[in-house]
Scaffold this active site. Structure first.
Site, PDB file in Angstrom:
ATOM      1  N   GLU A  39       0.794  -1.232   0.000  1.00  0.00           N
ATOM      2  CA  GLU A  39       0.000   0.000   0.000  1.00  0.00           C
ATOM      3  C   GLU A  39       0.829   1.286   0.000  1.00  0.00           C
ATOM      4  O   GLU A  39       0.284   2.351  -0.256  1.00  0.00           O
ATOM      5  CB  GLU A  39      -0.982  -0.005   1.176  1.00  0.00           C
ATOM      6  CG  GLU A  39      -0.383   0.327   2.513  1.00  0.00           C
ATOM      7  CD  GLU A  39      -1.245   1.340   3.274  1.00  0.00           C
ATOM      8  OE1 GLU A  39      -2.351   1.652   2.826  1.00  0.00           O
ATOM      9  OE2 GLU A  39      -0.772   1.815   4.295  1.00  0.00           O
ATOM     10  N   ASN A  40       2.118   1.202   0.269  1.00  0.00           N
ATOM     11  CA  ASN A  40       2.976   2.391   0.220  1.00  0.00           C
ATOM     12  C   ASN A  40       4.020   2.296  -0.885  1.00  0.00           C
ATOM     13  O   ASN A  40       5.012   3.031  -0.883  1.00  0.00           O
ATOM     14  CB  ASN A  40       3.695   2.598   1.556  1.00  0.00           C
ATOM     15  CG  ASN A  40       2.749   2.847   2.710  1.00  0.00           C
ATOM     16  OD1 ASN A  40       2.779   2.121   3.702  1.00  0.00           O
ATOM     17  ND2 ASN A  40       1.900   3.845   2.595  1.00  0.00           N
ATOM     18  N   HIS A  68      -4.334   3.467   2.558  1.00  0.00           N
ATOM     19  CA  HIS A  68      -3.941   4.258   1.387  1.00  0.00           C
ATOM     20  C   HIS A  68      -4.327   3.565   0.078  1.00  0.00           C
ATOM     21  O   HIS A  68      -3.768   3.883  -0.980  1.00  0.00           O
ATOM     22  CB  HIS A  68      -2.435   4.522   1.406  1.00  0.00           C
ATOM     23  CG  HIS A  68      -1.988   5.401   2.534  1.00  0.00           C
ATOM     24  ND1 HIS A  68      -2.449   6.686   2.706  1.00  0.00           N
ATOM     25  CD2 HIS A  68      -1.116   5.178   3.550  1.00  0.00           C
ATOM     26  CE1 HIS A  68      -1.884   7.210   3.783  1.00  0.00           C
ATOM     27  NE2 HIS A  68      -1.083   6.318   4.312  1.00  0.00           N
ATOM     28  N   HIS A 153      -4.568  -4.345   9.146  1.00  0.00           N
ATOM     29  CA  HIS A 153      -3.869  -3.091   8.890  1.00  0.00           C
ATOM     30  C   HIS A 153      -4.366  -2.026   9.871  1.00  0.00           C
ATOM     31  O   HIS A 153      -5.449  -1.464   9.699  1.00  0.00           O
ATOM     32  CB  HIS A 153      -4.151  -2.664   7.446  1.00  0.00           C
ATOM     33  CG  HIS A 153      -3.212  -1.636   6.916  1.00  0.00           C
ATOM     34  ND1 HIS A 153      -1.942  -1.934   6.464  1.00  0.00           N
ATOM     35  CD2 HIS A 153      -3.353  -0.299   6.761  1.00  0.00           C
ATOM     36  CE1 HIS A 153      -1.349  -0.835   6.050  1.00  0.00           C
ATOM     37  NE2 HIS A 153      -2.184   0.181   6.220  1.00  0.00           N
ATOM     38  N   HIS A 178       1.027  -1.620   8.730  1.00  0.00           N
ATOM     39  CA  HIS A 178       0.712  -0.191   8.835  1.00  0.00           C
ATOM     40  C   HIS A 178       1.737   0.611   9.630  1.00  0.00           C
ATOM     41  O   HIS A 178       2.080   1.713   9.224  1.00  0.00           O
ATOM     42  CB  HIS A 178      -0.685   0.056   9.438  1.00  0.00           C
ATOM     43  CG  HIS A 178      -1.052   1.501   9.528  1.00  0.00           C
ATOM     44  ND1 HIS A 178      -1.238   2.302   8.421  1.00  0.00           N
ATOM     45  CD2 HIS A 178      -1.250   2.311  10.599  1.00  0.00           C
ATOM     46  CE1 HIS A 178      -1.560   3.531   8.810  1.00  0.00           C
ATOM     47  NE2 HIS A 178      -1.557   3.557  10.123  1.00  0.00           N
ATOM     48  N   HIS A 180       4.929  -0.052  10.220  1.00  0.00           N
ATOM     49  CA  HIS A 180       6.262  -0.157   9.597  1.00  0.00           C
ATOM     50  C   HIS A 180       7.365  -0.550  10.568  1.00  0.00           C
ATOM     51  O   HIS A 180       8.543  -0.523  10.196  1.00  0.00           O
ATOM     52  CB  HIS A 180       6.651   1.158   8.894  1.00  0.00           C
ATOM     53  CG  HIS A 180       5.773   1.541   7.761  1.00  0.00           C
ATOM     54  ND1 HIS A 180       6.117   2.518   6.840  1.00  0.00           N
ATOM     55  CD2 HIS A 180       4.558   1.080   7.370  1.00  0.00           C
ATOM     56  CE1 HIS A 180       5.152   2.655   5.944  1.00  0.00           C
ATOM     57  NE2 HIS A 180       4.190   1.787   6.257  1.00  0.00           N
TER      58      HIS A 180
END
Length: 273
Positions: A39-40, A68, A153, A178, A180
């Site tokens: 997602e990133n 995101h 998440h 989420h 990290h």
């Protein structure tokens, strides 16, 4: 069955680490199935179709998203036709895409992948516990699925751990994404479900959760935005969790964190023969 889950891919550094290192890890550890949170992956927010294809080509069987999910405009145009792209199941009804799907692994195993977004310190979404419960009930472990992976998440490790206990004995793995930051709580719960509160990220850890440190430091020190967050571009560490399951029950017999490359201490699974 051997399964690998890798946490949030952040920017080009994270994508390059997938391309460069994941194929070798799959071969070395004989992983039957790989799930990657992407997602990133596109400039630190969301996932474009070319970058989705890049992660898939690197060895990901399934790519999950998160809050995101739709930050890149083109996601809406391709998510509905990509069965291997999974967004949170508890988004509002009518949201494009799917929150769960059943796949076949390289070894012929049936793997259900489910993603949910939490509600603690997150944008409003529907109840993640009941949404995941319904998806798992529709495709039970040991019956219609040989393994079930739940990517949860959210910000709060307490919420992730609660989900793990809620699903204990019903799924193979509950893993958080989420934040990290890889946690050290990987374990097998009483009912045979593996739990890790956060898999960490696939990104440059010489940063602030994958972001070039200058702007986050500025905002912490002054409270004033001076520019956009940009992904750090140093060598990425692949971070995640590996499990081995009993093929008859789908429950977990072995769990280990995985961290390879970059600045974090190196940890790889040590499967038995």
């Amino acid at each position: 069955m051997r399964l690998l889950f890798l946490g949030d891919v952040v920017g080009k550094s994270g994508r390059d680490a997938i391309t460069d290192r994941l194929p070798g890890l799959i071969e070395k550890h004989r992983f039957d199935f790989v799930v990657v949170n992407g997602e990133n992956a596109s400039h630190g927010r969301g996932l474009t179709e070319p970058h989705f294809n890049e992660i898939r080509a690197g060895g990901a069987d399934v790519v999950t998203l998160g809050d995101h999910a739709f930050d890149q405009r083109d996601t809406i145009s391709y998510i509905a036709r990509e069965s291997t792209l999974i967004r949170p199941i508890n988004f509002a009804p009518g949201t494009p895409g799917r929150g769960a799907n059943l796949f076949e692994s390289r070894g012929g195993y049936r793997v259900l992948v489910v993603q949910a977004q939490g509600r603690v310190f997150m944008n409003p979404v529907d109840d993640p516990f009941r949404a995941v419960e319904a998806a798992v009930a529709a495709c039970p472990l040991g019956e219609q699925a040989d393994a079930i992976v739940v990517d949860f998440h959210t910000e709060a490790t307490s919420e992730i751990q609660a989900m793990g206990h809620f699903l204990d004995g019903k799924v193979s793995l509950v893993v958080g994404t989420h934040t990290h930051i890889p946690t050290s709580d990987h374990r097998i719960l009483r009912g045979g479900t593996a739990l890790m509160a956060d898999a960490g990220m696939c990104g440059d850890y010489d940063s602030v959760i994958g972001v070039d440190m200058e702007e986050p430091l500025n905002r912490f020190l002054t409270g004033i935005a001076n520019g956009r967050f940009t992904p750090a571009e140093g060598e990425a560490t692949l971070s995640g969790v590996a499990i081995e399951t009993d093929p008859k029950t789908g429950l977990v017999t072995y769990v280990s964190p995985l961290r390879v490359g970059g600045t974090l201490a190196q940890v790889e699974p040590a499967f038995g023969s």
